[in-house]
Write a protein that holds these residues in place. Structure first.
Motif, PDB file in Angstrom:
ATOM      1  N   ASN A  63       0.812  -1.214   0.000  1.00  0.00           N
ATOM      2  CA  ASN A  63       0.000   0.000   0.000  1.00  0.00           C
ATOM      3  C   ASN A  63       0.850   1.270   0.000  1.00  0.00           C
ATOM      4  N   ALA A  64       2.181   1.111   0.064  1.00  0.00           N
ATOM      5  CA  ALA A  64       3.054   2.279   0.059  1.00  0.00           C
ATOM      6  C   ALA A  64       3.043   2.926  -1.326  1.00  0.00           C
ATOM      7  N   PRO A  65       2.968   4.253  -1.398  1.00  0.00           N
ATOM      8  CA  PRO A  65       2.923   4.927  -2.704  1.00  0.00           C
ATOM      9  C   PRO A  65       4.257   4.835  -3.444  1.00  0.00           C
ATOM     10  N   VAL A  66       4.161   4.687  -4.757  1.00  0.00           N
ATOM     11  CA  VAL A  66       5.322   4.583  -5.641  1.00  0.00           C
ATOM     12  C   VAL A  66       5.455   5.891  -6.418  1.00  0.00           C
ATOM     13  N   VAL A  67       6.688   6.298  -6.701  1.00  0.00           N
ATOM     14  CA  VAL A  67       6.939   7.459  -7.550  1.00  0.00           C
ATOM     15  C   VAL A  67       7.565   6.976  -8.855  1.00  0.00           C
ATOM     16  N   LEU A  68       7.004   7.410  -9.978  1.00  0.00           N
ATOM     17  CA  LEU A  68       7.552   7.102 -11.298  1.00  0.00           C
ATOM     18  C   LEU A  68       8.250   8.345 -11.836  1.00  0.00           C
ATOM     19  N   ALA A  69       9.435   8.163 -12.417  1.00  0.00           N
ATOM     20  CA  ALA A  69      10.181   9.323 -12.926  1.00  0.00           C
ATOM     21  C   ALA A  69      10.923   8.957 -14.197  1.00  0.00           C
ATOM     22  N   GLY A  70      10.943   9.878 -15.159  1.00  0.00           N
ATOM     23  CA  GLY A  70      11.731   9.664 -16.363  1.00  0.00           C
ATOM     24  C   GLY A  70      11.012  10.099 -17.622  1.00  0.00           C
ATOM     25  N   ASN A  71      11.429   9.508 -18.732  1.00  0.00           N
ATOM     26  CA  ASN A  71      10.945   9.898 -20.049  1.00  0.00           C
ATOM     27  C   ASN A  71      11.103   8.708 -20.988  1.00  0.00           C
ATOM     28  N   GLY A  72      10.044   7.932 -21.143  1.00  0.00           N
ATOM     29  CA  GLY A  72      10.151   6.765 -22.005  1.00  0.00           C
ATOM     30  C   GLY A  72       8.858   5.977 -22.031  1.00  0.00           C
ATOM     31  N   PRO A  73       8.724   5.070 -22.998  1.00  0.00           N
ATOM     32  CA  PRO A  73       7.458   4.361 -23.212  1.00  0.00           C
ATOM     33  C   PRO A  73       7.094   3.372 -22.119  1.00  0.00           C
ATOM     34  N   LEU A  74       8.064   2.913 -21.333  1.00  0.00           N
ATOM     35  CA  LEU A  74       7.742   1.941 -20.287  1.00  0.00           C
ATOM     36  C   LEU A  74       7.006   2.557 -19.102  1.00  0.00           C
ATOM     37  N   LEU A  75       7.179   3.862 -18.874  1.00  0.00           N
ATOM     38  CA  LEU A  75       6.560   4.482 -17.702  1.00  0.00           C
ATOM     39  C   LEU A  75       5.029   4.442 -17.735  1.00  0.00           C
ATOM     40  N   PRO A  76       4.377   4.896 -18.810  1.00  0.00           N
ATOM     41  CA  PRO A  76       2.905   4.798 -18.821  1.00  0.00           C
ATOM     42  C   PRO A  76       2.423   3.353 -18.783  1.00  0.00           C
ATOM     43  N   LEU A  77       3.161   2.448 -19.447  1.00  0.00           N
ATOM     44  CA  LEU A  77       2.777   1.037 -19.417  1.00  0.00           C
ATOM     45  C   LEU A  77       2.846   0.494 -17.996  1.00  0.00           C
ATOM     46  N   LEU A  78       3.948   0.781 -17.295  1.00  0.00           N
ATOM     47  CA  LEU A  78       4.094   0.310 -15.926  1.00  0.00           C
ATOM     48  C   LEU A  78       3.059   0.963 -15.013  1.00  0.00           C
ATOM     49  N   GLY A  79       2.779   2.247 -15.248  1.00  0.00           N
ATOM     50  CA  GLY A  79       1.777   2.924 -14.450  1.00  0.00           C
ATOM     51  C   GLY A  79       0.425   2.231 -14.536  1.00  0.00           C
ATOM     52  N   CYS A  80       0.036   1.823 -15.743  1.00  0.00           N
ATOM     53  CA  CYS A  80      -1.230   1.114 -15.920  1.00  0.00           C
ATOM     54  C   CYS A  80      -1.200  -0.244 -15.217  1.00  0.00           C
ATOM     55  N   HIS A  81      -0.050  -0.940 -15.297  1.00  0.00           N
ATOM     56  CA  HIS A  81       0.072  -2.226 -14.598  1.00  0.00           C
ATOM     57  C   HIS A  81      -0.082  -2.039 -13.089  1.00  0.00           C
ATOM     58  N   LEU A  82       0.551  -1.001 -12.547  1.00  0.00           N
ATOM     59  CA  LEU A  82       0.481  -0.766 -11.104  1.00  0.00           C
ATOM     60  C   LEU A  82      -0.950  -0.439 -10.664  1.00  0.00           C
ATOM     61  N   PHE A  83      -1.630   0.412 -11.425  1.00  0.00           N
ATOM     62  CA  PHE A  83      -3.013   0.740 -11.090  1.00  0.00           C
ATOM     63  C   PHE A  83      -3.897  -0.508 -11.146  1.00  0.00           C
ATOM     64  N   ARG A  84      -3.634  -1.368 -12.146  1.00  0.00           N
ATOM     65  CA  ARG A  84      -4.435  -2.587 -12.282  1.00  0.00           C
ATOM     66  C   ARG A  84      -4.248  -3.503 -11.085  1.00  0.00           C
ATOM     67  N   LEU A  85      -3.051  -3.479 -10.490  1.00  0.00           N
ATOM     68  CA  LEU A  85      -2.762  -4.314  -9.332  1.00  0.00           C
ATOM     69  C   LEU A  85      -3.097  -3.620  -8.018  1.00  0.00           C
ATOM     70  N   GLY A  86      -3.615  -2.397  -8.102  1.00  0.00           N
ATOM     71  CA  GLY A  86      -4.010  -1.690  -6.895  1.00  0.00           C
ATOM     72  C   GLY A  86      -2.877  -1.011  -6.159  1.00  0.00           C
ATOM     73  N   VAL A  87      -1.729  -0.796  -6.825  1.00  0.00           N
ATOM     74  CA  VAL A  87      -0.585  -0.135  -6.196  1.00  0.00           C
ATOM     75  C   VAL A  87      -0.752   1.377  -6.329  1.00  0.00           C
ATOM     76  N   PRO A  88      -0.748   2.150  -5.251  1.00  0.00           N
ATOM     77  CA  PRO A  88      -0.909   3.610  -5.346  1.00  0.00           C
ATOM     78  C   PRO A  88       0.341   4.279  -5.915  1.00  0.00           C
ATOM     79  N   ILE A  89       0.138   5.294  -6.734  1.00  0.00           N
ATOM     80  CA  ILE A  89       1.241   6.051  -7.338  1.00  0.00           C
ATOM     81  C   ILE A  89       1.157   7.489  -6.837  1.00  0.00           C
ATOM     82  N   ALA A  90       2.239   7.943  -6.200  1.00  0.00           N
ATOM     83  CA  ALA A  90       2.244   9.283  -5.612  1.00  0.00           C
ATOM     84  C   ALA A  90       2.467  10.368  -6.650  1.00  0.00           C
ATOM     85  N   GLY A  91       3.096  10.039  -7.761  1.00  0.00           N
ATOM     86  CA  GLY A  91       3.345  11.061  -8.770  1.00  0.00           C
ATOM     87  C   GLY A  91       4.125  10.515  -9.948  1.00  0.00           C
TER      88      GLY A  91
END
Length: 406
Positions: free
Chosen positions: A150-178
């Motif tokens: 349940n700990a929030p994750v921070v995503l940082a950078g510039n590349g195609p994997l970030l939005p893909l990973l963000g969607c995977h994390l949301f699908r698994l219920g992982v909160p993203i802080a920014g």
């Protein structure tokens, strides 16, 4: 192991699997070696397991499972869990079942795939900082990213994997802080002339827009940032960055970074292949022709290890390399090879035109490597950017020269 064969394929991603299937269809004796325990590469990692399938959309899942099934039924010899550490024309040195082995073949197709562009920054070696590719591997393997899910994750950078990973994390219920975007809006606007060509591959464009919409709908806090750093005592505790001229901090125990994908050139450099500088993506890649031919006779390249064009394009490049190997061995005439390769060649050209926009949109920002002298670059030997610059100022321009000096 004393065994000679027609063709050795290194790498079991989309390119390697497709190359093996195409070569087998031409009648070649094919052996595929790969360091992973199962076929699929990074794109289809653990594709035969339920967890990996759950993270892929139906079309990708079907494509990955179909490719792996074709390979397993192709009759190619397969050695998983076999890292390659030595390579030259007609000969592959590897470790198989804990023992050093040597394989020989008339031709070798190298399909090592791509890798995340390594970009050091202050605090990047702290526990709790990882690349998006590594995080995706953990998720596809059924693992967890943090002790506290349940700990929030921070995503940082510039590349195609970030939005893909963000969607995977949301699908698994992982909160993203920014989402901390390190890309340049000015450079992205310069990619607009290439956008119409993306319409040549509407499903791919739609997938990207769908991911962007999913992240926007979740109201994910997004910042355009500079001066990114991870801070903490024994592990990352917060992320500091500059946005809109002000300094910001976000508390987190997991920072996931990504600055794009570049060809994995370890094996191509080991062989001394000719490399070419990509001034837009600011990376080296091995030279090869449209059939995978390289500067060394008997060595062909396929997939993102030659140039990063994505999974579907990698599969087509693998097909072309497999057919080219058969032509070079005299199994196919030039006319037969041309006829067989025409569909893959036509599709590859279309895919490249359609996805050229992506490589312009995620172009590395100016000043990406302008880090302070005290930032560690080599985490094994604790060598800093300043030490490397000093070595370069003293005339060390080759990587091995810099290694020896530092």
């Amino acid at each position: 192991m004393d065994r000679n064969m027609d063709l050795i394929v290194i790498g079991a991603g989309p390119a390697g699997l497709s190359a093996a299937c195409a070569a087998r269809a031409c009648g070649l004796d094919v052996t595929l070696v790969d360091e992973q325990a199962a076929p699929g590469g990074q794109l289809f990692r653990n594709i035969e397991t339920p967890m990996a399938q759950a993270l892929l959309d139906p079309k990708e899942r079907a494509a990955g499972l179909g490719l792996v099934k074709r390979f397993r039924e192709s009759g190619a010899t397969y050695y998983p869990g076999t890292p390659v550490w030595g390579l030259e024309p007609h000969r592959v040195s590897c470790t198989m079942n804990g023992k050093a082995e040597e394989l020989a073949a008339s031709h070798i197709i190298v399909a090592p795939g791509g890798m995340e562009r390594p970009v050091p920054f202050p605090g990047w070696t702290l526990p709790g900082v990882m690349g998006a590719g590594g995080a995706d591997i953990l998720l596809r393997s059924g693992g967890t990213l943090s002790a506290d899910k349940n700990a929030p994750v921070v995503l940082a950078g510039n590349g195609p994997l970030l939005p893909l990973l963000g969607c995977h994390l949301f699908r698994l219920g992982v909160p993203i802080a920014g989402l901390l975007d390190t890309g340049s809006m000015g450079l992205r606007l310069s990619a607009l002339p290439f956008l119409p060509a993306a319409l040549l591959d509407l499903p791919y464009l739609g997938k990207g827009l769908g991911m962007a919409w999913s992240l926007w709908r979740k109201r994910l806090p997004t910042f355009g940032v500079t001066r990114l750093s991870a801070e903490g005592a024994e592990k990352v505790e917060e992320v500091r960055f500059t946005a809109d001229g002000k300094e910001h901090r976000i508390s987190t125990d997991l920072l996931i970074t990504h600055e794009g994908i570049i060809p994995r050139t370890h094996l191509s450099r080991l062989m001394g292949l000719r490399h070419v500088w990509d001034s837009r993506q600011r990376c080296w890649h091995p030279f090869c022709d449209e059939n995978g031919g390289t500067s060394l006779e008997g060595i062909l390249l396929a997939g993102d290890g030659a140039s990063v064009d994505g999974g579907e394009a990698s599969a087509r490049k693998g097909e072309l390399a497999g057919i080219e190997a058969a032509r070079r061995m005299g199994v196919l005439s030039s006319g037969q090879a041309e006829t067989l390769s025409r569909p893959a060649r036509t599709e590859l050209r279309c895919l490249r035109r359609a996805r050229n926009w992506l490589s312009h949109f995620f172009v590395p920002r100016t000043g990406l490597f302008d880090m302070e002298d005290d930032v560690g670059v080599c985490r094994c030997e604790n060598i800093t950017a300043g030490q490397i610059r000093q070595a370069a100022s003293e005339g060390c321009f080759d990587v091995n020269d810099v290694k020896l000096r530092t």
